[in-house]
Scaffold this motif. Sequence first.
Motif, mmCIF file in Angstrom:
data_model
loop_
_atom_site.group_PDB
_atom_site.id
_atom_site.type_symbol
_atom_site.label_atom_id
_atom_site.label_comp_id
_atom_site.label_asym_id
_atom_site.label_seq_id
_atom_site.Cartn_x
_atom_site.Cartn_y
_atom_site.Cartn_z
ATOM 1 N N GLY A 135 0.746 -1.215 0.014
ATOM 2 C CA GLY A 135 -0.180 -0.089 0.055
ATOM 3 C C GLY A 135 0.883 1.376 0.107
ATOM 4 O O GLY A 135 0.355 2.399 0.367
ATOM 5 N N TYR A 136 2.270 1.316 -0.357
ATOM 6 C CA TYR A 136 3.088 2.523 -0.254
ATOM 7 C C TYR A 136 2.599 3.066 -1.641
ATOM 8 O O TYR A 136 3.102 2.766 -2.835
ATOM 9 N N LYS A 137 2.303 4.144 -1.704
ATOM 10 C CA LYS A 137 1.792 5.122 -2.705
ATOM 11 C C LYS A 137 3.041 5.186 -3.885
ATOM 12 O O LYS A 137 2.828 5.204 -5.044
ATOM 13 N N ASN A 138 4.145 5.765 -3.482
ATOM 14 C CA ASN A 138 5.224 5.820 -4.171
ATOM 15 C C ASN A 138 5.985 4.915 -4.544
ATOM 16 O O ASN A 138 7.376 5.187 -4.985
ATOM 17 N N LEU A 139 5.814 3.794 -4.500
ATOM 18 C CA LEU A 139 6.424 2.294 -4.859
ATOM 19 C C LEU A 139 5.976 1.712 -6.358
ATOM 20 O O LEU A 139 5.001 1.413 -6.324
ATOM 21 N N PHE A 140 7.054 1.706 -7.170
ATOM 22 C CA PHE A 140 6.612 1.497 -8.500
ATOM 23 C C PHE A 140 7.658 0.238 -8.820
ATOM 24 O O PHE A 140 8.817 0.222 -8.608
ATOM 25 N N ARG A 141 7.069 -0.642 -9.357
ATOM 26 C CA ARG A 141 7.841 -1.993 -10.105
ATOM 27 C C ARG A 141 7.993 -1.735 -11.538
ATOM 28 O O ARG A 141 7.153 -1.618 -12.168
ATOM 29 N N ILE A 142 8.995 -1.950 -11.951
ATOM 30 C CA ILE A 142 9.382 -1.265 -13.308
ATOM 31 C C ILE A 142 9.943 -2.692 -14.189
ATOM 32 O O ILE A 142 10.491 -2.559 -15.255
#
Length: 374
Positions: A135-142
């Motif tokens: 639920g961490y808003k600024n965590l992105f998997r690229i």
Amino acid sequence: MNLNKILGGIALLSVVGAVSAQETVVKIGHSGPLSGSQAFSGKDNENGARLAIEELNAKPISVGGKVIKFELQSEDDQGDPKSGVGAAQKLIDSGVKFVVGPYNSGVTMPASRTYNEAGVLVATVSSNPKITEQGYKNLFRINASDSQLGSKMALYAAKEMKMKKVAVIDDRTAFGQGVADEFTKQAKTSGLQVEPREFTTDKATDFTTILTKLKAKNVDGIFFGGYAPQGAPMARQMKQLGITAKLLGGDTICTAEMGKLGGDTVGENVVCTQGGALLDKVASGPAFKAAYKKRFNINADVYAASFYDGVHLIADAMKKTNSLDPAKVGAELYKGSYKGVGGNYGFDAKGNLKESPVTVFTFKGGVPTAITTY
């Protein structure tokens, strides 16, 4: 001295001073294993980020009326969860608000909490599905997740390789367990008989006891959830024991280091999956590979392009939002898209890629060689 010349010089100095004042330094953090058995991957990732930053500085962007100069701050997290949290805190204390990394899922899980509490935007290739469930808003998997890497390997083993019985070994890391779980789930759905799970560690080098047990079960394939420093000796020991089963795995054994460590025991007997399309088949892929080779005098490995794209997509969102605020940059990543070397980057509500193709590889001459995008 002529008064006009003096005044002209003062005016020139004023302009130069104004230009200098309009430059803003933005630090991009990198966290990865820069020492230890996985250092080859950490350095490859760092190189990808560094190449992007050098390109951006050569043709600088402007945000809020100021020219941006990017600086890379890279920290060695040693592929270790505790060290990863320490690396995260060091980056945060240095004023870093944007991070590419970590590489290991086991590092990203605890470190992401530290980054989240500090309001840092993180773009990671870590593949454990639980990472983006926090639920961490600024965590992105690229890159692709374990659910894609593991399940596609199982589908390929069942449908294309016509396997009937497989074994699974994991190294007890967050990545190893996650990708092995996804492989097992899909393998059973696809009708494969899956033997009871075997376990090792990410420090082990001797797998003869496990492999001897699996040889007696006459399996068609052995899926290994783990990294190349263990995968290579596993392949070597399989050959020594006369095991003809294929060694299967995810992206972490799909690297040139696997071929380098395993020598002639790593060939078409190893089949693995990597996230993303083939660099040779995408428009900007060959140019990226050439630029990387020219800059670092080695070939790009698995995730160099992802880290390169990670830096560029963050810079692109800064430009679009005209902001250096991580919250605004992150909001743009959710609603927008960016076309990079490794593919199209658009994210769902959890920070996962909406599109994430997976490519199946084997080895020829010690080098991962693509079979198909699956």
